[in-house]
Motif scaffolding. Structure first.
Motif, PDB file in Angstrom:
ATOM      1  N   SER A  28     -64.892 -48.253  18.770  1.00 48.80           N
ATOM      2  CA  SER A  28     -63.892 -48.104  17.705  1.00 48.80           C
ATOM      3  C   SER A  28     -63.082 -49.387  17.498  1.00 48.80           C
ATOM      4  CB  SER A  28     -62.924 -46.963  18.004  1.00 48.80           C
ATOM      5  OG  SER A  28     -63.597 -45.780  18.188  1.00 48.80           O
ATOM      6  N   GLN A  29     -63.740 -50.532  17.718  1.00 47.34           N
ATOM      7  CA  GLN A  29     -63.011 -51.782  17.522  1.00 47.34           C
ATOM      8  C   GLN A  29     -62.999 -52.136  16.049  1.00 47.34           C
ATOM      9  OE1 GLN A  29     -65.062 -54.552  20.042  1.00 47.34           O
ATOM     10  NE2 GLN A  29     -63.861 -54.000  21.835  1.00 47.34           N
ATOM     11  N   ASN A  30     -61.842 -52.491  15.551  1.00 47.30           N
ATOM     12  CA  ASN A  30     -61.783 -53.073  14.216  1.00 47.30           C
ATOM     13  C   ASN A  30     -60.602 -54.013  14.183  1.00 47.30           C
ATOM     14  OD1 ASN A  30     -59.593 -52.303  12.627  1.00 47.30           O
ATOM     15  ND2 ASN A  30     -60.596 -50.561  11.723  1.00 47.30           N
ATOM     16  N   PHE A  31     -60.784 -55.156  13.563  1.00 46.01           N
ATOM     17  CA  PHE A  31     -59.813 -56.233  13.745  1.00 46.01           C
ATOM     18  C   PHE A  31     -58.938 -56.460  12.528  1.00 46.01           C
ATOM     19  CE2 PHE A  31     -63.611 -57.921  16.265  1.00 46.01           C
ATOM     20  CZ  PHE A  31     -63.245 -57.193  17.388  1.00 46.01           C
ATOM     21  N   GLU A  55     -48.511 -56.599  24.822  1.00 40.59           N
ATOM     22  CA  GLU A  55     -49.416 -56.180  23.744  1.00 40.59           C
ATOM     23  C   GLU A  55     -50.649 -55.535  24.354  1.00 40.59           C
ATOM     24  OE1 GLU A  55     -51.225 -59.074  21.068  1.00 40.59           O
ATOM     25  OE2 GLU A  55     -52.170 -57.436  19.980  1.00 40.59           O
ATOM     26  N   GLY A  57     -54.429 -54.206  24.029  1.00 37.92           N
ATOM     27  CA  GLY A  57     -55.644 -54.402  23.227  1.00 37.92           C
ATOM     28  C   GLY A  57     -55.505 -55.492  22.170  1.00 37.92           C
ATOM     29  N   GLY A  59     -57.469 -57.969  21.428  1.00 34.38           N
ATOM     30  CA  GLY A  59     -58.726 -58.331  20.745  1.00 34.38           C
ATOM     31  C   GLY A  59     -58.729 -59.804  20.378  1.00 34.38           C
ATOM     32  N   PRO A  60     -59.095 -60.155  19.138  1.00 30.24           N
ATOM     33  CA  PRO A  60     -59.155 -61.576  18.773  1.00 30.24           C
ATOM     34  C   PRO A  60     -57.784 -62.204  18.514  1.00 30.24           C
ATOM     35  CG  PRO A  60     -59.829 -60.207  16.934  1.00 30.24           C
ATOM     36  CD  PRO A  60     -59.579 -59.274  18.075  1.00 30.24           C
ATOM     37  N   VAL A  78     -52.817 -57.184  27.622  1.00 31.61           N
ATOM     38  CA  VAL A  78     -53.720 -56.368  28.456  1.00 31.61           C
ATOM     39  C   VAL A  78     -54.952 -56.028  27.615  1.00 31.61           C
ATOM     40  CG1 VAL A  78     -53.976 -54.305  29.886  1.00 31.61           C
ATOM     41  CG2 VAL A  78     -51.724 -55.389  29.667  1.00 31.61           C
ATOM     42  N   GLU A  79     -56.077 -56.643  27.954  1.00 34.95           N
ATOM     43  CA  GLU A  79     -57.299 -56.472  27.162  1.00 34.95           C
ATOM     44  C   GLU A  79     -58.443 -56.087  28.096  1.00 34.95           C
ATOM     45  OE1 GLU A  79     -58.355 -56.557  23.735  1.00 34.95           O
ATOM     46  OE2 GLU A  79     -60.083 -55.859  24.887  1.00 34.95           O
ATOM     47  N   LYS A  80     -59.170 -55.049  27.682  1.00 36.44           N
ATOM     48  CA  LYS A  80     -60.235 -54.509  28.522  1.00 36.44           C
ATOM     49  C   LYS A  80     -61.555 -55.272  28.368  1.00 36.44           C
ATOM     50  CE  LYS A  80     -62.180 -49.932  29.274  1.00 36.44           C
ATOM     51  NZ  LYS A  80     -62.295 -48.608  28.717  1.00 36.44           N
ATOM     52  N   PHE A  84     -63.003 -61.113  24.717  1.00 37.51           N
ATOM     53  CA  PHE A  84     -61.839 -61.648  24.007  1.00 37.51           C
ATOM     54  C   PHE A  84     -61.013 -62.632  24.840  1.00 37.51           C
ATOM     55  CE2 PHE A  84     -62.499 -57.439  21.983  1.00 37.51           C
ATOM     56  CZ  PHE A  84     -62.874 -57.936  20.750  1.00 37.51           C
ATOM     57  N   LEU A 107     -54.925 -47.974  30.529  1.00 34.55           N
ATOM     58  CA  LEU A 107     -54.752 -46.609  31.051  1.00 34.55           C
ATOM     59  C   LEU A 107     -54.468 -46.603  32.563  1.00 34.55           C
ATOM     60  CD1 LEU A 107     -57.532 -44.841  28.982  1.00 34.55           C
ATOM     61  CD2 LEU A 107     -55.086 -44.421  28.780  1.00 34.55           C
ATOM     62  N   LEU A 136     -54.570 -49.925  18.872  1.00 30.83           N
ATOM     63  CA  LEU A 136     -55.653 -49.431  19.726  1.00 30.83           C
ATOM     64  C   LEU A 136     -56.471 -48.393  18.983  1.00 30.83           C
ATOM     65  CD1 LEU A 136     -53.701 -48.871  23.041  1.00 30.83           C
ATOM     66  CD2 LEU A 136     -55.651 -50.378  22.779  1.00 30.83           C
ATOM     67  N   PRO A 137     -57.720 -48.159  19.433  1.00 27.25           N
ATOM     68  CA  PRO A 137     -58.476 -47.072  18.806  1.00 27.25           C
ATOM     69  C   PRO A 137     -57.840 -45.730  19.138  1.00 27.25           C
ATOM     70  CG  PRO A 137     -59.738 -48.102  20.575  1.00 27.25           C
ATOM     71  CD  PRO A 137     -58.501 -48.896  20.430  1.00 27.25           C
ATOM     72  N   VAL A 140     -58.051 -44.076  22.501  1.00 27.12           N
ATOM     73  CA  VAL A 140     -57.235 -44.602  23.592  1.00 27.12           C
ATOM     74  C   VAL A 140     -55.759 -44.326  23.323  1.00 27.12           C
ATOM     75  CG1 VAL A 140     -56.642 -46.673  24.923  1.00 27.12           C
ATOM     76  CG2 VAL A 140     -58.919 -46.452  23.954  1.00 27.12           C
TER      77      VAL A 140
HETATM   78  N1  SAM Z   1     -55.323 -55.758  18.301  1.00 23.39           N
HETATM   79  C1  SAM Z   1     -56.535 -56.262  17.677  1.00 23.39           C
HETATM   80  C2  SAM Z   1     -56.397 -56.261  16.169  1.00 23.39           C
HETATM   81  O1  SAM Z   1     -55.491 -55.566  15.685  1.00 23.39           O
HETATM   82  O2  SAM Z   1     -57.184 -56.929  15.503  1.00 23.39           O
HETATM   83  C3  SAM Z   1     -57.751 -55.450  18.105  1.00 23.39           C
HETATM   84  C4  SAM Z   1     -57.725 -54.019  17.710  1.00 23.39           C
HETATM   85  S1  SAM Z   1     -59.122 -53.069  18.224  1.00 23.39           S
HETATM   86  C5  SAM Z   1     -58.895 -51.649  17.240  1.00 23.39           C
HETATM   87  C6  SAM Z   1     -58.667 -52.426  19.804  1.00 23.39           C
HETATM   88  C7  SAM Z   1     -58.623 -53.391  20.955  1.00 23.39           C
HETATM   89  O3  SAM Z   1     -58.205 -52.673  22.105  1.00 23.39           O
HETATM   90  C8  SAM Z   1     -59.954 -54.023  21.303  1.00 23.39           C
HETATM   91  O4  SAM Z   1     -59.757 -55.390  21.552  1.00 23.39           O
HETATM   92  C9  SAM Z   1     -60.395 -53.291  22.572  1.00 23.39           C
HETATM   93  O5  SAM Z   1     -61.219 -54.076  23.406  1.00 23.39           O
HETATM   94  C10 SAM Z   1     -59.033 -53.015  23.208  1.00 23.39           C
HETATM   95  N2  SAM Z   1     -59.016 -51.858  24.105  1.00 23.39           N
HETATM   96  C11 SAM Z   1     -59.631 -50.658  23.919  1.00 23.39           C
HETATM   97  N3  SAM Z   1     -59.374 -49.842  24.945  1.00 23.39           N
HETATM   98  C12 SAM Z   1     -58.567 -50.514  25.797  1.00 23.39           C
HETATM   99  C13 SAM Z   1     -57.961 -50.184  27.031  1.00 23.39           C
HETATM  100  N4  SAM Z   1     -58.143 -48.999  27.581  1.00 23.39           N
HETATM  101  N5  SAM Z   1     -57.192 -51.118  27.646  1.00 23.39           N
HETATM  102  C14 SAM Z   1     -57.017 -52.347  27.070  1.00 23.39           C
HETATM  103  N6  SAM Z   1     -57.578 -52.713  25.898  1.00 23.39           N
HETATM  104  C15 SAM Z   1     -58.337 -51.807  25.264  1.00 23.39           C
END
Ligand code: SAM
Length: 301
Positions: A28-31, A55, A57, A59-60, A78-80, A84, A107, A136-137, A140
């Motif tokens: 469910s990643q979308n930037f 912050e 998630g 991402g980029p 905090v990025e999983k 990234f 989590l 976040l998605p 999550v």
């Molecule tokens: N914040 C960025 C943006 O707005 O462009 C990325 C948004 S993307 C929807 C969600 C991000 O949360 C991804 O980078 C994903 O890897 C990260 N993510 C998902 N589950 C996570 C978790 N449990 N802990 C940390 N990061 C998480």
């Protein structure tokens, strides 16, 4: 003193290309690539001057850039997803000494140790200069917000610093660019003065059948043998119209339902541990056993 601005950097789109960061739809990643949009999201957090921000998630790093332009004191990312981390390191180098990157899962991450102790404020005071921001998605953000609401109620986790504010986006669908931004500031006094687990059980049960009348969800708080009588009693005590749908109930309705359920739990000490799903499972097991015994008897005949 002049406000901090990030030096010229590759755009988020270029970072995505540079590190080959295709969004993984199954995660469910979308930037968010439009910095005007990420600035708008970050503005919802309020004043960030000298703030300590986590912050989740990043991402980029679109939202990350907007946060860093806000003249903050410290930013914890905090990025999983490992992919990234190099792009985030580039941002970290552009804002020396401000950024700390954690490659981990929000989590399980312990935020209570992340920021200096001197930031702590009393619960009744104004919120501390500690913020959580994230896009976040849904999969999550939903369990996460429930966990944080429990932390608010126990004043632990991110809320050891006081009434830490959260600004979170909730994506509707993976493909939708539209996001809703929700800003939370914990109240000094909760509107429902009951233990978190009790409130969670009542709310979850009521929303179990979100399209039906609310009485349907209230019923499952009680064992089958006394279900109708007790659920009617609870709705009457709470003065809630049983034909309202869950989404039509106000906070006051939920407060009254929780207070009524609490009263009934105090009168019947086994009630709170009753679990509807467990009863269903048990009934299924008994039916299966009865069925097996019946076929064994038929075999013997
Ligand atoms: N914040 C960025 C943006 O707005 O462009 C990325 C948004 S993307 C929807 C969600 C991000 O949360 C991804 O980078 C994903 O890897 C990260 N993510 C998902 N589950 C996570 C978790 N449990 N802990 C940390 N990061 C998480």
């Amino acid at each position: 003193m002049a406000a901090f601005r990030l030096p010229p950097l590759p755009t988020v789109r270029e970072i995505i290309k540079l590190f080959n960061l295709r969004a993984q739809k199954q995660l469910s990643q979308n930037f968010l690539l439009d910095l005007r949009l990420t600035d708008k999201i970050v503005r919802q957090a309020g004043k960030l001057k000298d703030a300590h921000v986590c912050e989740v998630g990043p991402g980029p790093g679109g939202i990350t850039r907007s946060i860093l332009n806000g003249d903050i004191a410290q930013l914890l990312l905090v990025e999983k997803d490992t992919r990234f981390i190099p792009g985030l390191q580039m941002l970290s180098e552009a804002a020396p000494g401000k950024v700390h990157i954690v490659h981990g899962d929000i989590l399980t991450y312990k935020m209570e140790r992340a920021f200096p102790k001197h930031l702590q404020k009393k619960w009744e005071d104004d919120p501390p200069n500690v913020h959580i921001i994230g896009n976040l998605p849904f999969s999550v953000s939903t369990p996460l917000i429930i966990r944080w609401l429990e932390n608010v109620s126990n004043r632990d986790g991110p809320f050891v610093y006081g009434r830490t504010q959260m600004t979170l986006t909730f994506q509707k669908e993976v493909a939708e660019v539209d996001v809703s931004v929700v800003h939370f500031t914990p109240l000094v006094q909760p509107k429902i003065q009951q233990p978190f687990k009790l409130v969670e059980k009542v709310v979850k049960s009521v929303f179990q059948f979100r399209r039906k009348y609310c009485c349907r969800g209230v019923e499952i708080l009680f064992p089958e043998a006394e279900r109708l009588e007790k659920s009617e009693q609870m709705l009457m005590l709470a003065d809630v119209d049983p034909t309202l749908r869950p989404a039509q109930l106000s906070i006051l309705h939920f407060k009254n339902l929780c207070d009524a359920y609490r009263k009934m739990c105090d009168e019947d000490t086994n009630l709170f541990s009753y679990n509807y799903r467990e009863e269903l499972k048990q009934k299924k097991r008994i039916r299966k056993k009865g069925h097996l015994e019946q076929s064994e008897q038929e075999d013997q005949l």
